[in-house]
Design a protein around this motif. Structure first.
Motif, PDB file in Angstrom:
ATOM      1  N   GLU A 171      55.661  31.147  14.250  1.00 23.71           N
ATOM      2  CA  GLU A 171      56.810  31.835  14.858  1.00 23.71           C
ATOM      3  C   GLU A 171      57.455  32.801  13.874  1.00 23.71           C
ATOM      4  OE1 GLU A 171      60.282  30.329  17.871  1.00 23.71           O
ATOM      5  OE2 GLU A 171      60.078  29.276  15.959  1.00 23.71           O
ATOM      6  N   LYS A 202      63.460  34.311  11.505  1.00 24.51           N
ATOM      7  CA  LYS A 202      64.006  33.637  12.693  1.00 24.51           C
ATOM      8  C   LYS A 202      65.522  33.479  12.568  1.00 24.51           C
ATOM      9  CE  LYS A 202      63.530  29.513  15.570  1.00 24.51           C
ATOM     10  NZ  LYS A 202      62.831  28.211  15.754  1.00 24.51           N
ATOM     11  N   ARG A 216      55.887  36.162  13.910  1.00 24.61           N
ATOM     12  CA  ARG A 216      56.288  36.914  15.112  1.00 24.61           C
ATOM     13  C   ARG A 216      57.636  37.603  14.890  1.00 24.61           C
ATOM     14  NH1 ARG A 216      58.464  35.328  20.542  1.00 24.61           N
ATOM     15  NH2 ARG A 216      57.434  36.651  22.091  1.00 24.61           N
TER      16      ARG A 216
END
Length: 362
Positions: free
Chosen positions: A4, A34, A7
């Protein structure tokens, strides 16, 4: 394949007016991409240079389809993505003022690549430049030093090939995406590099070369290297940009002196005038970088090349370029035997051939 965090880093890379410098500042405060996206506009705006408008762009980012398409392409084509905060991201590169937010990689970056040394120069090289580059890159690779360059025609290609010829590692940094090899004649070389090092780019995998990409590429070449060696360059060569960036990044710069009447040496001679370390042998480099490079025993010191009497005779006269016929005249050895000896000496990497003439490696 990708987590993640990768990303979110790709998303940061897509946000307008949010370049490498500002992203580095964001990472310094929030540590993870994040967390950057989950922070409030007010928290983001507190970071120097971000402000309310850029903070809003981060919070309003919604082009996730494009991010997912890129990740799927990379997974399908076996392209690694190294975000700025990944363990595999080159440590030296993190130290520069404007490190790429992400790196795309074909091949593999290994721990020993932290001993990377850039060798760069002109695309339009002379025979002198070719021989000097081949010699330095070969010998440095034999010490276990990873050779870094830009996969361009000329000096870059010679440096990569010389490292590979010694079984060494080499890294090519591209001004295009890793799926768009430029120049196209270097596709085979790129495949060999992938097997014995890596090709890297901050540009998306399918992006073609653009003029403005190459100065950006150059900061990565110098940034992942402990030093930059310019072996031959005209005064307006891109290699001088790389050398200038290396100085800005606090890295060592080396230059090989050249003929003062040759335009191909104007750049290197200029660098020497401005204080670059003069290189006439690899010891000049190793001594300067001794705090980085442990004392490594050169492979050739433990692998003595055996020559018979005729091979020694031919080898000893090749201090100047000679054709096979000229070797016959100087040694009295028959032409068939001379051709056999010359081939053996080439295979042993003791001589080189150019324009029909043979000469000892300098």
């Amino acid at each position: 394949m990708f987590n993640e965090e990768t990303r979110f880093c790709l998303a940061l890379n897509e946000i307008k007016d949010l370049g490498p410098v500002l992203v580095k500042r964001l990472f310094k405060k929030f540590n993870f991409a994040k967390k950057i996206f989950s922070s409030s506009i007010e928290e983001l705006a507190e970071v120097e240079g971000i402000g309310i408008e850029r903070a809003k762009r981060i919070k309003e980012f919604n082009n996730w389809n494009e991010i997912d398409r890129t990740m799927k392409l990379c997974e399908k084509r076996e392209i690694k993505i190294y975000p700025f905060n990944a363990a595999q991201y080159p440590g030296l590169l993190k130290e520069i003022y404007d490190p790429p937010v992400v790196l795309f990689c074909k091949g593999e970056i290994k721990p020993e690549d932290h001993l990377g040394l850039a060798i760069v120069g002109s695309r339009n090289l002379s025979e002198y430049g070719r021989r000097v580059t081949d010699r330095l890159a070969s010998e440095l690779a034999s010490f276990g030093i990873t050779i870094v360059s830009g996969l361009a025609r000329g000096i870059d290609s010679v440096a990569h090939r010389a490292a590979l010829s010694q079984g060494g590692r080499t890294i090519a940094v591209l001004g295009s995406g890793v799926l768009y090899i430029y120049p196209s004649e270097n596709k085979t070389l790129a495949e060999k590099i992938i097997q014995n090092g890596a090709i890297l780019s901050e540009f998306y995998p399918e992006e073609g070369p653009k003029k403005e990409n190459f100065p950006k590429r150059n900061r990565i070449i110098s940034g992942i290297s402990i030093g930059t060696v310019v072996t031959e360059a005209a005064i307006n060569s891109g290699a001088l940009i790389t050398a200038s960036l290396a100085l800005e990044q606090g890295r060592e710069v080396f230059a090989v002196p050249g003929n003062i009447t040759s335009k191909n040496s104007e750049g290197t001679n200029y660098l020497i005038q401005k204080g670059a370390k003069v290189v006439t042998k690899i010891e000049d480099i190793l001594e300067e970088l001794s705090h980085f490079i442990p004392l490594l025993k050169k492979k050739s010191e433990t692998e003595t090349v055996a020559l018979d009497d005729d091979e020694k005779t031919v080898f000893n006269i090749l201090e100047e370029p000679l054709t096979a016929d000229e070797v016959v005249l100087k040694t009295g050895i028959k032409i068939t035997k001379v051709l056999e000896i010359l081939l053996k000496l080439e295979i042993k990497r003791l001589i080189i051939k150019a324009e029909g003439k043979f000469m000892r490696r300098i």
